[in-house]
Enzyme design. Structure first.
Site, PDB file in Angstrom:
ATOM      1  N   ASP A 407      83.587  47.445 -32.524  1.00 22.40           N
ATOM      2  CA  ASP A 407      83.833  46.798 -31.242  1.00 22.40           C
ATOM      3  C   ASP A 407      83.076  45.478 -31.139  1.00 22.40           C
ATOM      4  O   ASP A 407      81.965  45.334 -31.651  1.00 22.40           O
ATOM      5  CB  ASP A 407      83.385  47.739 -30.118  1.00 22.40           C
ATOM      6  CG  ASP A 407      83.618  47.165 -28.738  1.00 22.40           C
ATOM      7  OD1 ASP A 407      84.787  46.963 -28.376  1.00 22.40           O
ATOM      8  OD2 ASP A 407      82.623  46.922 -28.027  1.00 22.40           O
ATOM      9  N   GLU A 460      87.391  44.282 -34.259  1.00 18.32           N
ATOM     10  CA  GLU A 460      87.924  43.662 -33.049  1.00 18.32           C
ATOM     11  C   GLU A 460      87.289  42.271 -32.968  1.00 18.32           C
ATOM     12  O   GLU A 460      86.192  42.102 -32.443  1.00 18.32           O
ATOM     13  CB  GLU A 460      87.565  44.487 -31.804  1.00 18.32           C
ATOM     14  CG  GLU A 460      88.236  43.943 -30.557  1.00 18.32           C
ATOM     15  CD  GLU A 460      87.436  44.171 -29.280  1.00 18.32           C
ATOM     16  OE1 GLU A 460      88.032  44.024 -28.201  1.00 18.32           O
ATOM     17  OE2 GLU A 460      86.233  44.448 -29.359  1.00 18.32           O
TER      18      GLU A 460
END
Length: 728
Positions: A407, A460
């Site tokens: 993330d 990401e």
């Protein structure tokens, strides 16, 4: 009470500020008597020493203190002695002496920890049930270099930090103690005395289980009992997750996928229900939003406290093992969202762990995300980098996770991420790149791929940082794949336009092919697109309800026929009306009725076509798998292209992005023969008008669009039609 006369090392123990209580407590040689045994027991009224077959020998109390001391005048004795203790209520019990046991951590462990190269730290740090020197108990270890004293506290010692004081191992900053008699399921924390004299109660950073929030203590877990049944899956992982295999990922938030009334489903219930659904729908993988333990439901798991603990909201760690195992035994992979970019400021967690910025940078220009109210890891510190890499490897090792989606990578790469001028510090070369984070990501990817072949790592990453998904030996970051955020933003921006205006935005759909093969891309429609007032997927689409769902069917078919692996958030497959709410179940009742049911059936069929037709997945990461037929018909908002597999097999994709049917649309094709219609998003069973091509069309010899053959076809309104040569 008379103040006792004690040496300085004893006062340090009494006042709970000792680095080495083992140096004075326990059994020691004495110049005069040969052996002396000392114990510090604040809850004891009387104590006896129990040695082999000897009678219990009373241990005198040092006047004015809670220290009991016995000079043994019979020479040496074996170390397996015990205490009998009586409290002021007359209750008696027996226990081992904590301070007679040798360390459980070896010098090599400490050396590797200091280097930042102990990648199985989860096997020695934290709390581990084991037999040590012939006694069953729990070995505790924690890193707190700036603490003046660390104790392990729990119900077993009435949460009294004066007992079970730990020793620091040299200059390593690691404190440890073996607590005999403790076992699995004990609840505990570490009590830390800071340099300023403050007392902190901290959750174990390496805890493998935690209490259900709002309680914050750690729980002793024994991971060696679960028996896995997924060996066939694990062995085949390098093949099943190769670049030429299909990967359509179902992103899930476990707490809101489905509920039993207001209650969460357990990991085991979720396993059975979700596997059955994903098999029916045709998803190859489930990606879990973070199940790493987190105190606040509203963070969705992205503000992690327990980097080694699956959340207890849905059951025990073994229940989570069952979830993964059951998925694997039914040929479904499991990915996990993992958050090494930042961590929350909760007082029981990593923040200011030993009273100093230990896991984070001290300077807020380097160590704090103001937007998120979190701290940033200090990637340049050996022990911190080791902590994170050990966490990543732990999930792959202990829980057989098939891949990690990392993330907020962009926030890690740039020192000025979401900062104004003067709020950030440049690197040593004056640039904005976080060099320490870059090296951490490279090491993370290298070790994951080296130790767990076939495992997927996904970034990401929303910027143009080069070579995110290229190997580290070529200068890349080493990720397997990268989320294609540019494609997602451009595509949604295009589809939100009224069709009458789409001709002016035609490039938004075609631009992605300019850079489609610069990285190994995943095409994501994730949870981030349907929260915080962005609207649900149906709400994003223009027009009346029929047009909204026709647009969605067209959008999803475009996604699945475009190069790149796929990710779709739960609920998008049937187009639920409300935005996603983490605190309630998906609106499954809507999936029973049109037009939601039609969208779900179309997505199901598209999933299975995607998996079954090699042209849709075998060549995703280079230009040999894609060819435009016509990308320039902006006036009519038409697109057509070919997808190819490794052996030359093809499918033809044609899209009509307006609500006007297009008859006699000529499309060039590379092969002669009958082309069967394997997908028409306007089919009546999907809620469409049922305009189509009667099952297929035959190519003639008229060259068109630089192809030797062509077909005349009908394109329904707001539709995607996919054709495949009958011979294939």
């Amino acid at each position: 009470m008379k103040r006792p006369i004690l040496p300085p090392e004893a006062w340090a123990i009494v006042e709970s500020r000792s680095h080495d209580p083992f140096g004075w407590l326990g059994r020691h040689y004495h110049a005069e008597s040969g052996v002396v045994v000392r114990a510090f027991k604040p809850r004891a009224e009387k104590m006896w020493l129990l040695v082999a077959d000897e009678k219990a020998i009373a241990m005198p109390r040092i006047e004015g203190s809670d220290i009991f001391k016995l000079h043994w005048k019979k020479g040496d004795f074996e170390t397996d002695y015990r205490f009998r203790i009586e409290n002021k209520d007359g209750h008696q019990w027996e226990e081992e002496d904590v301070y007679r046991f040798a360390p459980t951590l070896g010098e090599m462990d400490l050396h590797l920890i200091g280097e930042g190269n102990h990648f199985e730290k989860y096997n020695i740090m934290g709390a581990h049930v084991r037999e040590h020197e012939g006694v069953r108990g729990v070995a505790f270890a924690v890193w707190a270099p700036s603490a003046t004293r660390v104790s392990v506290v729990g119900n077993f010692n009435h949460w009294d930090g004066r007992e079970h004081q730990m020793r620091m191992r040299g200059s390593s900053g690691v404190w440890e103690v073996f607590a005999p008699g403790l076992c699995e399921s004990e609840v505990y924390k570490f009590e830390i005395r800071t340099r300023d004299g403050d007392i902190l109660e901290k959750t174990d950073p390496y805890a493998q289980q935690m209490e259900v929030r709002p309680n914050t203590a750690s729980v002793v877990h024994n991971p060696r009992k679960y028996e896995w049944g997924d060996q066939a899956w694990v062995t085949s992982l390098p093949e099943t997750q190769a670049a030429d295999k299909p990967m359509n990922i179902y992103e899930v938030h476990l707490g809101s996928w489905r509920r039993a009334g207001a209650d969460y489903l357990s990991y085991r219930d979720l396993a059975h229900q979700m596997v059955e659904y994903c098999q029916w729908m045709g998803y190859t993988h489930i990606e879990l939003m973070p199940v790493t333990e987190h105190p606040f439901d509203g963070s969705w798991g992205y503000q992690t406290v327990g980097y080694f603990a699956p959340t207890s909201r849905f059951g025990s760690p073994d229940d989570f093992r069952y979830f993964v195992d059951y998925c694997h035994q039914n040929d479904i992979g499991v990915f996990l969202d993992w958050v090494p970019a930042h961590f929350p400021k909760d007082s029981h967690g990593l923040a200011r762990f030993d009273g100093t910025p230990l896991y984070e940078h001290e300077d807020p220009r380097l160590g704090e995300h103001k937007d998120w109210g979190t701290y940033i890891f200090n990637f340049g510190r050996n022990e911190v980098r080791n902590f994170l890499i050990a966490s990543a490897l732990f999930w792959l090792d202990e829980f057989h996770i098939d891949g990690l989606r990392v993330d907020a990578v962009a926030s890690m790469l740039y020192l000025d991420y979401s900062r104004e001028d003067g709020e950030w510090m440049p690197n040593k070369y004056g640039g904005r790149e976080n060099l320490e984070a870059v090296e951490f990501l490279k090491q993370f990817n290298h070790l994951v791929h080296e130790r767990f072949p076939g495992t997927v790592t996904m970034a990401e990453e929303s910027t143009s940082w080069p070579m995110v998904s290229r190997p580290t030996y070529l200068g890349g970051l080493g990720f397997t794949m990268k989320w294609n955020m540019g494609w997602m933003n451009d595509t949604l921006s295009y589809f939100e336009n009224d069709p009458v205006h789409r001709s002016y935005h035609h490039h938004a759909l075609t631009f992605s092919m300019v850079y489609a093969f610069t990285e190994n891309f995943i095409l994501p429609f994730s949870h981030d697109e349907i929260v915080h007032g962005k609207g649900s997927m149906p709400e994003k689409m223009p027009g009346d309800d029929w047009q909204k769902f026709a647009n969605l069917r067209l959008l999803y078919a475009y996604m699945y026929s475009h190069p790149g692996k796929k990710l779709q958030f739960m609920g998008l497959e049937f187009g639920q009306w409300p935005e996603w709410n983490f605190d309630s179940s998906l609106s499954w009742d809507q999936a029973n009725f049109m037009p939601h049911r039609g969208l779900q059936l179309m997505q199901r069929d598209m999933n299975h076509i995607y998996k079954d037709v090699p042209a849709f997945h075998e060549v995703d990461f280079d230009g040999g798998g894609f060819e435009w037929l016509d990308c320039n018909d902006a006036d009519r908002s038409l697109l057509s292209y070919v997808r190819r597999d490794k052996n030359g097999g093809i499918v033809v994709v044609a899209m009509n992005l307006t609500p006007v049917p297009r008859h006699d649309y000529r499309v060039g094709v590379p092969k002669a023969g009958l082309y069967k219609e394997i997908m028409n998003t306007d089919s009546e069973i999907y809620g469409g008008t049922n305009i189509g091509n009667a099952g297929g069309v035959t190519a003639d010899n008229q060259s068109w669009m630089n192809q030797p053959h062509s077909i005349l076809m009908t394109l329904p309104p707001l539709s995607c039609v996919i054709l495949q040569p009958e011979a294939e």
